[in-house]
Design a protein around this motif. Structure first.
Motif, PDB file in Angstrom:
ATOM      1  N   LYS A 293      21.637  10.636  34.024  1.00 17.20           N
ATOM      2  CA  LYS A 293      21.566   9.178  33.902  1.00 17.20           C
ATOM      3  C   LYS A 293      20.319   8.622  34.578  1.00 17.20           C
ATOM      4  N   SER A 294      19.814   9.351  35.557  1.00 17.69           N
ATOM      5  CA  SER A 294      18.657   8.887  36.316  1.00 17.69           C
ATOM      6  C   SER A 294      17.377   9.645  35.978  1.00 17.69           C
ATOM      7  N   TYR A 295      17.532  10.861  35.438  1.00 11.85           N
ATOM      8  CA  TYR A 295      16.371  11.702  35.149  1.00 11.85           C
ATOM      9  C   TYR A 295      16.368  12.132  33.685  1.00 11.85           C
ATOM     10  N   GLN A 296      15.178  12.257  33.133  1.00  9.82           N
ATOM     11  CA  GLN A 296      15.008  12.656  31.740  1.00  9.82           C
ATOM     12  C   GLN A 296      14.291  14.002  31.687  1.00  9.82           C
ATOM     13  N   VAL A 297      14.896  14.972  31.017  1.00 10.75           N
ATOM     14  CA  VAL A 297      14.288  16.293  30.928  1.00 10.75           C
ATOM     15  C   VAL A 297      13.072  16.247  30.011  1.00 10.75           C
ATOM     16  N   ILE A 298      12.015  16.975  30.390  1.00 16.30           N
ATOM     17  CA  ILE A 298      10.797  17.001  29.578  1.00 16.30           C
ATOM     18  C   ILE A 298      10.327  18.423  29.282  1.00 16.30           C
ATOM     19  N   ALA A 299      10.794  19.395  30.078  1.00 13.58           N
ATOM     20  CA  ALA A 299      10.267  20.745  29.915  1.00 13.58           C
ATOM     21  C   ALA A 299      11.241  21.770  30.490  1.00 13.58           C
ATOM     22  N   HIS A 300      10.940  23.039  30.254  1.00 13.30           N
ATOM     23  CA  HIS A 300      11.760  24.119  30.799  1.00 13.30           C
ATOM     24  C   HIS A 300      10.871  25.288  31.210  1.00 13.30           C
ATOM     25  N   ASN A 301      11.356  26.061  32.149  1.00 16.68           N
ATOM     26  CA  ASN A 301      10.650  27.263  32.582  1.00 16.68           C
ATOM     27  C   ASN A 301      10.631  28.329  31.498  1.00 16.68           C
ATOM     28  N   LYS A 302       9.594  29.152  31.550  1.00 14.34           N
ATOM     29  CA  LYS A 302       9.581  30.439  30.852  1.00 14.34           C
ATOM     30  C   LYS A 302       9.400  31.484  31.951  1.00 14.34           C
ATOM     31  N   GLU A 303      10.326  32.411  32.039  1.00 12.09           N
ATOM     32  CA  GLU A 303      10.264  33.440  33.067  1.00 12.09           C
ATOM     33  C   GLU A 303      10.384  34.818  32.431  1.00 12.09           C
ATOM     34  N   PHE A 304       9.522  35.723  32.859  1.00  8.54           N
ATOM     35  CA  PHE A 304       9.481  37.072  32.289  1.00  8.54           C
ATOM     36  C   PHE A 304       9.280  37.004  30.770  1.00  8.54           C
ATOM     37  N   GLY A 305       8.516  36.009  30.339  1.00  9.48           N
ATOM     38  CA  GLY A 305       8.199  35.871  28.919  1.00  9.48           C
ATOM     39  C   GLY A 305       9.309  35.286  28.073  1.00  9.48           C
ATOM     40  N   LYS A 306      10.380  34.815  28.699  1.00 13.03           N
ATOM     41  CA  LYS A 306      11.522  34.282  27.949  1.00 13.03           C
ATOM     42  C   LYS A 306      11.754  32.802  28.255  1.00 13.03           C
ATOM     43  N   SER A 307      12.173  32.062  27.231  1.00 16.03           N
ATOM     44  CA  SER A 307      12.517  30.649  27.402  1.00 16.03           C
ATOM     45  C   SER A 307      13.989  30.455  27.701  1.00 16.03           C
ATOM     46  N   THR A 308      14.772  31.525  27.590  1.00 14.21           N
ATOM     47  CA  THR A 308      16.215  31.414  27.792  1.00 14.21           C
ATOM     48  C   THR A 308      16.694  32.440  28.816  1.00 14.21           C
ATOM     49  N   ILE A 309      17.909  32.218  29.279  1.00 12.69           N
ATOM     50  CA  ILE A 309      18.544  33.125  30.231  1.00 12.69           C
ATOM     51  C   ILE A 309      20.048  33.050  29.978  1.00 12.69           C
TER      52      ILE A 309
ATOM     53  N   GLY B 238      17.973  14.126  47.919  1.00 12.03           N
ATOM     54  CA  GLY B 238      16.759  13.566  47.314  1.00 12.03           C
ATOM     55  C   GLY B 238      16.979  13.151  45.871  1.00 12.03           C
ATOM     56  N   ILE B 239      17.791  13.913  45.131  1.00 11.64           N
ATOM     57  CA  ILE B 239      18.124  13.556  43.743  1.00 11.64           C
ATOM     58  C   ILE B 239      18.948  12.279  43.723  1.00 11.64           C
ATOM     59  N   GLU B 240      19.970  12.222  44.552  1.00 11.69           N
ATOM     60  CA  GLU B 240      20.868  11.062  44.569  1.00 11.69           C
ATOM     61  C   GLU B 240      20.139   9.793  44.983  1.00 11.69           C
ATOM     62  N   GLU B 241      19.145   9.933  45.866  1.00 11.58           N
ATOM     63  CA  GLU B 241      18.392   8.777  46.331  1.00 11.58           C
ATOM     64  C   GLU B 241      17.144   8.521  45.487  1.00 11.58           C
ATOM     65  N   HIS B 242      16.988   9.284  44.405  1.00 11.21           N
ATOM     66  CA  HIS B 242      15.867   9.106  43.459  1.00 11.21           C
ATOM     67  C   HIS B 242      14.510   9.220  44.156  1.00 11.21           C
ATOM     68  N   ARG B 243      14.402  10.148  45.097  1.00 12.18           N
ATOM     69  CA  ARG B 243      13.140  10.311  45.820  1.00 12.18           C
ATOM     70  C   ARG B 243      12.073  10.998  44.983  1.00 12.18           C
ATOM     71  N   TYR B 244      12.498  11.855  44.052  1.00 11.39           N
ATOM     72  CA  TYR B 244      11.544  12.659  43.294  1.00 11.39           C
ATOM     73  C   TYR B 244      11.152  11.952  42.000  1.00 11.39           C
ATOM     74  N   ASP B 245       9.866  11.946  41.725  1.00 11.03           N
ATOM     75  CA  ASP B 245       9.390  11.448  40.438  1.00 11.03           C
ATOM     76  C   ASP B 245       9.427  12.556  39.397  1.00 11.03           C
ATOM     77  N   ILE B 246       9.119  13.760  39.848  1.00  9.76           N
ATOM     78  CA  ILE B 246       9.153  14.960  39.004  1.00  9.76           C
ATOM     79  C   ILE B 246      10.021  15.977  39.731  1.00  9.76           C
ATOM     80  N   VAL B 247      10.887  16.676  38.998  1.00 11.82           N
ATOM     81  CA  VAL B 247      11.772  17.619  39.684  1.00 11.82           C
ATOM     82  C   VAL B 247      12.043  18.836  38.811  1.00 11.82           C
ATOM     83  N   GLN B 248      12.105  19.998  39.475  1.00 11.41           N
ATOM     84  CA  GLN B 248      12.532  21.231  38.818  1.00 11.41           C
ATOM     85  C   GLN B 248      13.826  21.673  39.478  1.00 11.41           C
ATOM     86  N   TYR B 249      14.866  21.912  38.662  1.00 12.96           N
ATOM     87  CA  TYR B 249      16.157  22.333  39.200  1.00 12.96           C
ATOM     88  C   TYR B 249      16.917  23.118  38.151  1.00 12.96           C
TER      89      TYR B 249
END
Length: 291
Positions: A104-120, A83-94
């Motif tokens: 080259k095809s996708y632009q990052v806009i945000a990141h998860n926060k898990e267990f109160g942390k922005s990093t892992i 799905g990524i290679e065929e550009h099927r997703y408009d929005i994606v979390q991975y």
């Protein structure tokens, strides 16, 4: 027959073009409300659980964006990546590595926060009674990684630390567990000498319920890396991209949004940009030899 002056003809042409532009803009806005957006989520969970956990988020985005959101789940990584290679997703979390590969095809806009942390961070665990106290001692040993070679935190980051310690990939034997939790459980059960996993895994209830974590210790922990990214197609318009980003970031500011986050096992979503993942790129270059 009456003829129009050049100035008059130019004025009429300009007016017609202006009206056509307004009509096209109005039509575009109307289509915008009707056009659907496809939301793809990396299969950390099975398809059924992914649907349950992310349907509230899809509904939230539908209301905020006035767009139909189509949540697409994948039974395995291969179908997700197709799905990524065929550009099927408009929005994606991975994961971080997936983003780097598709930047080259996708632009990052945000990141998860898990267990109160922005990093892992990536981590290597051993049994306390193993006698292993340095990364150099992994030479000739078996390392059980949590996931495949595309796992940023439980494979790429741990291997990066091993290579930085002076070992080569063929100096140790790589094996793979189905997930980061199972890699630690496997080492506890002496199925391998070390586990490649994440820095928060040892405190997870599923791990605590399966082993005695007091018998496991962290041999090495990587630098902190920004959590799992959210990205959109680079062809997406800036207003829509910014609207999606704002909608995701605003989730933790309302009670409704916090319920949406809780369903997805998140504590928040923060803003992100491409350079935030340069540390991941450095690790990938050394471990994979390419981006």
């Amino acid at each position: 027959m009456k003829t129009r002056s050049p100035a008059r003809r130019n004025f009429l042409r300009g007016a017609a073009a202006g009206l056509a532009g307004l009509a096209a803009g109005a039509a575009g806005l109307a289509r915008g409300a009707e056009d659907s957006l496809v939301l793809g989520v990396f299969p950390r969970f099975n398809a059924s659980e992914t649907t349950t956990r992310y349907t509230p988020l899809a509904e939230y985005l539908r209301e905020r964006l006035n767009r139909k959101i189509v949540l697409v789940t994948s039974k395995d990584f291969q179908s997700f990546w197709r799905g990524i290679e065929e550009h099927r997703y408009d929005i994606v979390q991975y994961n971080q590595y997936h983003y780097i590969r598709s930047a080259k095809s996708y632009q990052v806009i945000a990141h998860n926060k898990e267990f109160g942390k922005s990093t892992i961070a990536g981590a290597l665990y051993v049994r306390k009674d193993s006698g292993i106290t340095s990364l150099a001692q992994l030479r000739g040993r078996t390392v059980l990684f949590g996931g495949g070679e595309d796992a940023m935190i439980s494979y790429i980051a741990p291997v990066y630390m091993i290579l930085q310690a002076g070992l080569k990939k063929d100096d140790f034997t790589s094996q793979f567990a189905i997930n980061p939790l199972n890699s630690v459980i496997g080492v506890y059960r002496k199925q391998a000498d070390a586990a490649g996993s994440g820095d928060i895994v040892i405190g997870q209830p599923a791990v605590k319920g399966a082993i005695n974590p007091d018998e496991i210790t962290a041999l090495a922990v990587s630098e902190q890396l920004l959590h799992l990214p959210w990205a959109v197609k680079r062809t997406m318009s800036a207003p829509l991209r910014e609207a999606i980003q704002s909608s995701l970031v605003d989730l933790e500011n309302t009670e409704t949004g916090r319920h949406v986050l809780k369903a997805a096992l998140l504590t928040g979503i923060g803003r992100a940009e491409d350079k935030d993942y340069d540390s991941c790129r450095r690790m990938v270059r050394l471990v994979m030899g390419h981006l």
